[in-house]
Design a protein around this motif. Structure first.
Motif, PDB file in Angstrom:
ATOM      1  N   VAL A   1       0.836  -1.100   0.054  1.00  0.00           N
ATOM      2  CA  VAL A   1       0.184  -0.112   0.107  1.00  0.00           C
ATOM      3  C   VAL A   1       1.056   1.203   0.000  1.00  0.00           C
ATOM      4  O   VAL A   1       1.797   1.547   0.890  1.00  0.00           O
ATOM      5  N   ARG A   2       0.751   2.025  -1.074  1.00  0.00           N
ATOM      6  CA  ARG A   2       1.341   3.495  -1.232  1.00  0.00           C
ATOM      7  C   ARG A   2       0.792   4.406  -0.523  1.00  0.00           C
ATOM      8  O   ARG A   2       1.530   5.311   0.270  1.00  0.00           O
ATOM      9  N   ASP A   3      -0.425   4.495  -0.640  1.00  0.00           N
ATOM     10  CA  ASP A   3      -1.374   5.507  -0.013  1.00  0.00           C
ATOM     11  C   ASP A   3      -1.747   5.426   1.404  1.00  0.00           C
ATOM     12  O   ASP A   3      -3.215   5.454   1.433  1.00  0.00           O
ATOM     13  N   VAL A   4      -0.883   5.204   2.364  1.00  0.00           N
ATOM     14  CA  VAL A   4      -1.621   5.263   3.660  1.00  0.00           C
ATOM     15  C   VAL A   4      -1.898   6.574   4.117  1.00  0.00           C
ATOM     16  O   VAL A   4      -1.292   7.410   3.670  1.00  0.00           O
ATOM     17  N   LYS A   5      -2.667   6.529   5.070  1.00  0.00           N
ATOM     18  CA  LYS A   5      -3.236   7.705   5.749  1.00  0.00           C
ATOM     19  C   LYS A   5      -3.636   7.742   7.028  1.00  0.00           C
ATOM     20  O   LYS A   5      -3.438   6.689   7.781  1.00  0.00           O
ATOM     21  N   VAL A   6      -3.425   8.932   7.664  1.00  0.00           N
ATOM     22  CA  VAL A   6      -3.668   9.219   9.067  1.00  0.00           C
ATOM     23  C   VAL A   6      -4.998   8.592   9.490  1.00  0.00           C
ATOM     24  O   VAL A   6      -5.970   8.774   8.655  1.00  0.00           O
ATOM     25  N   GLY A   7      -5.074   7.860  10.451  1.00  0.00           N
ATOM     26  CA  GLY A   7      -6.274   6.947  10.964  1.00  0.00           C
ATOM     27  C   GLY A   7      -6.393   5.944  10.315  1.00  0.00           C
ATOM     28  O   GLY A   7      -7.347   5.009  10.879  1.00  0.00           O
ATOM     29  N   THR A   8      -5.586   5.435   9.464  1.00  0.00           N
ATOM     30  CA  THR A   8      -5.874   3.975   8.796  1.00  0.00           C
ATOM     31  C   THR A   8      -5.282   2.975  10.336  1.00  0.00           C
ATOM     32  O   THR A   8      -4.438   3.213  10.726  1.00  0.00           O
ATOM     33  N   GLU A   9      -6.141   1.796  10.235  1.00  0.00           N
ATOM     34  CA  GLU A   9      -5.866   0.832  11.371  1.00  0.00           C
ATOM     35  C   GLU A   9      -4.929  -0.192  10.798  1.00  0.00           C
ATOM     36  O   GLU A   9      -5.324  -0.546   9.527  1.00  0.00           O
ATOM     37  N   LEU A  10      -4.031  -0.686  11.526  1.00  0.00           N
ATOM     38  CA  LEU A  10      -2.781  -1.722  10.915  1.00  0.00           C
ATOM     39  C   LEU A  10      -3.119  -2.916  11.935  1.00  0.00           C
ATOM     40  O   LEU A  10      -3.090  -2.982  13.049  1.00  0.00           O
ATOM     41  N   ALA A  11      -2.762  -4.099  11.154  1.00  0.00           N
ATOM     42  CA  ALA A  11      -2.934  -5.235  11.831  1.00  0.00           C
ATOM     43  C   ALA A  11      -1.429  -5.672  11.925  1.00  0.00           C
ATOM     44  O   ALA A  11      -1.217  -6.678  12.942  1.00  0.00           O
ATOM     45  N   GLY A  12      -0.456  -5.255  11.334  1.00  0.00           N
ATOM     46  CA  GLY A  12       0.920  -5.756  11.323  1.00  0.00           C
ATOM     47  C   GLY A  12       1.387  -5.723   9.873  1.00  0.00           C
ATOM     48  O   GLY A  12       0.808  -5.983   8.786  1.00  0.00           O
ATOM     49  N   GLY A  13       2.935  -5.497   9.931  1.00  0.00           N
ATOM     50  CA  GLY A  13       3.491  -5.375   8.718  1.00  0.00           C
ATOM     51  C   GLY A  13       4.554  -4.615   8.626  1.00  0.00           C
ATOM     52  O   GLY A  13       5.242  -4.425   9.713  1.00  0.00           O
ATOM     53  N   THR A  14       4.895  -4.189   7.523  1.00  0.00           N
ATOM     54  CA  THR A  14       6.384  -3.313   7.346  1.00  0.00           C
ATOM     55  C   THR A  14       6.119  -2.074   6.996  1.00  0.00           C
ATOM     56  O   THR A  14       5.665  -2.013   5.867  1.00  0.00           O
ATOM     57  N   ILE A  15       6.696  -0.866   7.590  1.00  0.00           N
ATOM     58  CA  ILE A  15       6.788   0.376   6.769  1.00  0.00           C
ATOM     59  C   ILE A  15       8.031   0.762   6.497  1.00  0.00           C
ATOM     60  O   ILE A  15       9.109   0.529   7.207  1.00  0.00           O
ATOM     61  N   GLU A  16       8.201   1.330   5.396  1.00  0.00           N
ATOM     62  CA  GLU A  16       9.457   1.636   4.803  1.00  0.00           C
ATOM     63  C   GLU A  16       9.422   3.023   4.555  1.00  0.00           C
ATOM     64  O   GLU A  16       8.725   3.719   3.663  1.00  0.00           O
ATOM     65  N   GLY A  17      10.385   4.044   5.221  1.00  0.00           N
ATOM     66  CA  GLY A  17      10.604   5.537   4.616  1.00  0.00           C
ATOM     67  C   GLY A  17      11.567   5.518   3.509  1.00  0.00           C
ATOM     68  O   GLY A  17      12.721   4.833   3.648  1.00  0.00           O
ATOM     69  N   MET A  18      11.093   6.046   2.288  1.00  0.00           N
ATOM     70  CA  MET A  18      11.821   5.814   1.176  1.00  0.00           C
ATOM     71  C   MET A  18      12.809   7.137   0.733  1.00  0.00           C
ATOM     72  O   MET A  18      13.627   6.913   0.118  1.00  0.00           O
ATOM     73  N   THR A  19      12.550   7.943   1.599  1.00  0.00           N
ATOM     74  CA  THR A  19      13.375   9.202   1.420  1.00  0.00           C
ATOM     75  C   THR A  19      13.738   9.987   2.788  1.00  0.00           C
ATOM     76  O   THR A  19      13.054   9.599   3.725  1.00  0.00           O
ATOM     77  N   PRO A  20      14.795  10.806   2.637  1.00  0.00           N
ATOM     78  CA  PRO A  20      15.241  11.284   3.785  1.00  0.00           C
ATOM     79  C   PRO A  20      14.497  12.386   4.576  1.00  0.00           C
ATOM     80  O   PRO A  20      14.538  12.576   5.718  1.00  0.00           O
ATOM     81  N   ASP A  21      13.120  12.731   3.841  1.00  0.00           N
ATOM     82  CA  ASP A  21      12.462  13.399   4.563  1.00  0.00           C
ATOM     83  C   ASP A  21      11.075  12.662   5.282  1.00  0.00           C
ATOM     84  O   ASP A  21      10.018  13.100   5.573  1.00  0.00           O
ATOM     85  N   SER A  22      11.153  11.398   5.181  1.00  0.00           N
ATOM     86  CA  SER A  22       9.998  10.501   5.334  1.00  0.00           C
ATOM     87  C   SER A  22       9.804  10.617   6.793  1.00  0.00           C
ATOM     88  O   SER A  22      10.822  10.559   7.591  1.00  0.00           O
TER      89      SER A  22
END
Length: 463
Positions: free
Chosen positions: A152-173
């Protein structure tokens, strides 16, 4: 060599960074057009991520678990000959392969003929029925890889998560989540974090910067944080962590954290206002957090930055970090040339920005260009304080390289303003970077094409 071996070899060499441009294009076309190759990849993501097994245990019934175990037995043999590092890396680096082809993202998440009949997950506020946390803040380019390899690329504030991996792709992430018990965790910059909570919070920081504010955890079930070199046990505290391939730096603000070095099993408790660096053969004795400094220089002659291409020093030129192209997903018609340099706390004291200081940026350009410049800062306890740009308050002048291609530009702290990408949280963030801890810097150009931007040194100069 048959086609299947070709797929595996291409993926293996891509993850090691060995493919040239022609081979990358060939791999992209293969994955975009070959359903069997995509299915092999998706199955690997599903079954061979260490943390996903814990997620599945918490989100499936016993009968489901038996079915999943049986399915895994069918696929384990196909991957038994794979190097261990590749099996672990594929899930965390899935987005790297996906990024080779824009059309591939959708096909990896939904194999051919299995398109979802409901709205895309990016437009919903839940990515699983078994939520363990929700997103409370984010900015920059981020990619979430959920349970079973859903990307998922278009994650948003308020989205509920069950588990997984988040990756910051740029230095300002930047990315922040809150667990159901109120504990918060945050990553910034080019960081990769996996989360799960099958009755006990367990996280894996593959690389990058991570901070947390953890409420008291149930007896016998501390929050566990894995890095490549250490295991951290957290009962309830405030701290930040910086991890890379060789070491883990822990800085404790409140409470106490237990650290176990993986290379020899040595354990130590780190109290508030102390820090420790876990690396093979090094001293594991906690040390007081050093007093902050107000002068800093990048060390590109010793280590690469966090984003871009590192150019080691030669007899003719100084070491540099070279900008690489970035196409913002929200504006695919634009190509920026971006680089990033972290401010490491693992080998020095915290660096504090003063209101009357200035940044001096030195580097190389092949032709004149505006060099845009930004910084990320945090509070002393590691909490995210904001991102600021030094080129918004007044018209950024064009940097003119000299005959040798060298340039120098100065950014005064008094000219820095909040980065537009975090304006929606301006009431929660610091209005200025004054007296805050510097975490990293980045620079980019926007000229419609490459201009050879290379940064040789960034210096924070006190008054």
């Amino acid at each position: 060599m048959n086609d299947k071996n070709n797929w595996e070899e291409l993926i293996d060499r891509h993850l090691r960074g060995e493919l040239d441009e022609a081979e990358k294009e060939r791999l992209a076309k293969l994955l975009d057009s070959n359903a069997d190759a995509r299915q092999e990849f998706v199955e690997h993501v599903q079954w061979d991520t260490e943390m996903s097994e814990a997620v599945r245990e918490s989100s499936h019934s016993p009968r489901d678990a038996d079915i999943l175990a049986a399915e895994r037995a069918k696929t384990d043999g196909q991957w038994a000959s794979k190097p261990t590092f590749l099996r672990f890396t594929l899930a965390a680096a899935a987005v790297v392969i996906v990024a080779l082809s824009a059309g591939l993202i959708y096909q990896l998440a939904y194999p051919v003929g299995e398109a979802p009949k409901t709205n895309n997950v990016a437009t919903q506020h839940r990515v699983s029925d078994e939520s363990i946390a929700r997103i409370t803040g984010l900015s920059g380019l981020l990619i979430w890889t959920g349970d079973r390899g859903q990307i998922v690329r278009d994650v948003k504030v308020g989205t509920e998560l069950a588990g997984g991996t988040i990756e910051g792709m740029t230095p300002d992430s930047w990315f922040e989540i809150q667990f159901n018990d109120g504990s918060t965790v945050m990553i910034s910059g080019t960081s990769t974090l996996t989360i799960t909570d099958p009755g006990q919070k367990e996280l894996r920081l593959r690389e990058g910067f991570f901070s947390a504010n953890v409420v008291p955890q149930p007896k016998g079930k501390p929050m566990l944080i894995h890095t490549r070199s250490a295991l951290l046990e957290v009962l309830g505290t405030q701290f930040d962590v910086e991890a890379n391939l060789a070491s883990t730096m822990l800085n404790v603000t409140e409470g106490k954290v237990r650290v176990r070095r993986l290379s020899d099993g040595l354990e130590v408790d780190v109290p508030a206002k102390y820090r420790v660096i876990a690396e093979g053969g090094g001293d594991l004795t906690p040390q007081p957090v050093p007093e902050s400094v107000i002068h800093w220089k990048s060390q590109l002659h010793l280590r690469p930055g966090c984003y871009g291409k590192w150019l080691p020093a030669t007899e003719q030129r100084a070491a540099a970090q070279k900008a690489i192209p970035l196409v913002p997903p929200e504006n695919p018609g634009i190509t920026l040339y971006l680089l990033g340099i972290p401010v490491s706390r693992s080998d020095g004291p915290p660096v504090v920005v003063r209101s009357d200081s200035q940044f001096v940026v030195r580097g190389r350009l092949k032709k004149p260009a505006k060099v845009y410049f930004g910084i990320a800062v945090s509070y002393a306890n590691g909490d995210f304080a904001g991102k600021f740009r030094g080129d918004l308050d007044r018209q950024q002048p064009i940097s003119e390289p000299d005959e040798a291609g060298q340039f120098e530009v100065v950014y005064r702290i008094s000219d820095f303003t909040l980065d537009p990408c975090v304006h929606d949280r301006k009431e929660e963030l610091a209005p200025m970077p004054d007296d805050l801890v510097l975490n990293g810097v980045w620079a980019f150009t926007h000229t419609g094409g490459p201009n050879g931007l290379e940064i040789t040194e960034v210096e924070l100069v006190p008054p």
